[in-house]
Design a protein around this motif. Sequence first.
Motif, PDB file in Angstrom:
ATOM      1  N   LEU A  15      29.614   1.649  21.997  1.00 34.38           N
ATOM      2  CA  LEU A  15      28.662   0.554  22.209  1.00 34.38           C
ATOM      3  C   LEU A  15      29.310  -0.799  21.930  1.00 34.38           C
ATOM      4  CD1 LEU A  15      25.419   2.009  20.600  1.00 34.38           C
ATOM      5  CD2 LEU A  15      25.849   1.627  23.040  1.00 34.38           C
ATOM      6  N   ALA A  16      30.055  -0.887  20.836  1.00 31.55           N
ATOM      7  CA  ALA A  16      30.710  -2.149  20.474  1.00 31.55           C
ATOM      8  C   ALA A  16      31.715  -2.560  21.547  1.00 31.55           C
ATOM      9  CB  ALA A  16      31.381  -2.015  19.114  1.00 31.55           C
ATOM     10  N   GLU A  17      32.479  -1.602  22.031  1.00 29.72           N
ATOM     11  CA  GLU A  17      33.455  -1.900  23.089  1.00 29.72           C
ATOM     12  C   GLU A  17      32.765  -2.293  24.390  1.00 29.72           C
ATOM     13  OE1 GLU A  17      35.849   1.640  23.074  1.00 29.72           O
ATOM     14  OE2 GLU A  17      36.958   0.987  21.280  1.00 29.72           O
ATOM     15  N   ALA A  18      31.639  -1.652  24.705  1.00 27.55           N
ATOM     16  CA  ALA A  18      30.883  -2.012  25.912  1.00 27.55           C
ATOM     17  C   ALA A  18      30.342  -3.438  25.790  1.00 27.55           C
ATOM     18  CB  ALA A  18      29.738  -1.027  26.132  1.00 27.55           C
ATOM     19  N   ALA A  19      29.856  -3.795  24.621  1.00 29.90           N
ATOM     20  CA  ALA A  19      29.356  -5.157  24.414  1.00 29.90           C
ATOM     21  C   ALA A  19      30.498  -6.165  24.547  1.00 29.90           C
ATOM     22  CB  ALA A  19      28.687  -5.264  23.042  1.00 29.90           C
ATOM     23  N   GLY A  23      31.467  -9.519  27.338  1.00 28.51           N
ATOM     24  CA  GLY A  23      31.637 -10.891  26.859  1.00 28.51           C
ATOM     25  C   GLY A  23      30.788 -11.255  25.652  1.00 28.51           C
ATOM     26  N   VAL A  24      30.225 -10.270  24.971  1.00 29.16           N
ATOM     27  CA  VAL A  24      29.411 -10.555  23.787  1.00 29.16           C
ATOM     28  C   VAL A  24      30.320 -11.119  22.695  1.00 29.16           C
ATOM     29  CG1 VAL A  24      28.006  -9.521  21.961  1.00 29.16           C
ATOM     30  CG2 VAL A  24      27.673  -8.845  24.349  1.00 29.16           C
ATOM     31  N   LYS A  25      29.975 -12.310  22.217  1.00 30.07           N
ATOM     32  CA  LYS A  25      30.725 -12.962  21.145  1.00 30.07           C
ATOM     33  C   LYS A  25      29.722 -13.692  20.254  1.00 30.07           C
ATOM     34  CE  LYS A  25      34.763 -15.550  20.093  1.00 30.07           C
ATOM     35  NZ  LYS A  25      36.021 -16.083  20.507  1.00 30.07           N
ATOM     36  N   PRO A  26      29.032 -12.932  19.403  1.00 34.84           N
ATOM     37  CA  PRO A  26      27.967 -13.536  18.597  1.00 34.84           C
ATOM     38  C   PRO A  26      28.496 -14.498  17.535  1.00 34.84           C
ATOM     39  CG  PRO A  26      28.400 -11.304  17.873  1.00 34.84           C
ATOM     40  CD  PRO A  26      29.237 -11.528  19.105  1.00 34.84           C
ATOM     41  N   LEU A  43      31.651  -2.440  13.300  1.00 40.11           N
ATOM     42  CA  LEU A  43      32.339  -2.106  14.553  1.00 40.11           C
ATOM     43  C   LEU A  43      32.130  -3.210  15.588  1.00 40.11           C
ATOM     44  CD1 LEU A  43      31.436   1.679  14.664  1.00 40.11           C
ATOM     45  CD2 LEU A  43      33.712   0.702  14.228  1.00 40.11           C
ATOM     46  N   PHE A  44      30.909  -3.725  15.688  1.00 45.00           N
ATOM     47  CA  PHE A  44      30.633  -4.832  16.611  1.00 45.00           C
ATOM     48  C   PHE A  44      31.371  -6.096  16.172  1.00 45.00           C
ATOM     49  CE2 PHE A  44      27.274  -2.102  18.090  1.00 45.00           C
ATOM     50  CZ  PHE A  44      27.076  -2.481  19.409  1.00 45.00           C
ATOM     51  N   TRP A  45      31.406  -6.327  14.891  1.00 48.30           N
ATOM     52  CA  TRP A  45      32.089  -7.503  14.337  1.00 48.30           C
ATOM     53  C   TRP A  45      33.562  -7.484  14.743  1.00 48.30           C
ATOM     54  CZ3 TRP A  45      34.341  -7.848   8.906  1.00 48.30           C
ATOM     55  CH2 TRP A  45      34.552  -9.171   8.511  1.00 48.30           C
ATOM     56  N   ARG A  46      34.217  -6.336  14.543  1.00 47.71           N
ATOM     57  CA  ARG A  46      35.639  -6.223  14.891  1.00 47.71           C
ATOM     58  C   ARG A  46      35.867  -6.348  16.399  1.00 47.71           C
ATOM     59  NH1 ARG A  46      35.567  -1.389  11.345  1.00 47.71           N
ATOM     60  NH2 ARG A  46      35.935  -2.202   9.260  1.00 47.71           N
ATOM     61  N   ALA A  47      35.004  -5.702  17.192  1.00 47.10           N
ATOM     62  CA  ALA A  47      35.201  -5.674  18.643  1.00 47.10           C
ATOM     63  C   ALA A  47      34.807  -6.981  19.325  1.00 47.10           C
ATOM     64  CB  ALA A  47      34.408  -4.519  19.261  1.00 47.10           C
ATOM     65  N   CYS A  48      33.774  -7.630  18.824  1.00 42.27           N
ATOM     66  CA  CYS A  48      33.189  -8.772  19.547  1.00 42.27           C
ATOM     67  C   CYS A  48      33.578 -10.140  18.986  1.00 42.27           C
ATOM     68  CB  CYS A  48      31.668  -8.659  19.553  1.00 42.27           C
ATOM     69  SG  CYS A  48      31.066  -7.215  20.440  1.00 42.27           S
ATOM     70  N   ASN A  49      33.605 -10.283  17.671  1.00 40.37           N
ATOM     71  CA  ASN A  49      33.962 -11.580  17.096  1.00 40.37           C
ATOM     72  C   ASN A  49      34.183 -11.477  15.589  1.00 40.37           C
ATOM     73  OD1 ASN A  49      34.431 -14.238  16.503  1.00 40.37           O
ATOM     74  ND2 ASN A  49      32.346 -14.938  16.892  1.00 40.37           N
ATOM     75  N   PRO A  50      35.420 -11.223  15.175  1.00 39.46           N
ATOM     76  CA  PRO A  50      35.697 -11.127  13.745  1.00 39.46           C
ATOM     77  C   PRO A  50      35.496 -12.448  12.991  1.00 39.46           C
ATOM     78  CG  PRO A  50      37.607 -10.412  15.052  1.00 39.46           C
ATOM     79  CD  PRO A  50      36.567 -10.910  16.000  1.00 39.46           C
TER      80      PRO A  50
END
Length: 137
Positions: A15-19, A23-26, A43-50
């Motif tokens: 899911l994190a990689e799909a987001a 282009g998800v960058k919260p 996982l989302f933090w690492r994949a999308c915007n650390p």
Amino acid sequence: MRPLSGAGLAGSTMLAEAAASRGVKPDLIWHSGKIRARQTAQLFWRACNPMATFAAVHGLQPGDPPRWIRDVLQGDSRSILLVGHMPHLSGLLCLLRGQSLEGAAPDFPLHGCVALEPSGDLWTELWRVDAPDPRSP
């Protein structure tokens, strides 16, 4: 509380990689504080915007009224990624779309994510991704 299983970790990573691929960058990543929500949010933090602000916030527990988070989101122009629980997320999705919680069928994917954007006082769904149920063989 139990941590994510191996299958749950694999599904959350997908899911994190799909987001991230969408282009998800919260700006902010908020989670309930429960271990599996925190692990998923990481996982989302690492994949999308650390560089995103990462925090446990009040109002994302399974029994919390969804209106608490809806009220926080209204008027906030930042991109916020929420990691929570059922049935809370289904209720929040209903409220953000302007639907009543009374008799509303759960529409949030049980093992998935939904991207929304504000459109006036309501929110519009941009896309959704379902992960396989980690309990399935």
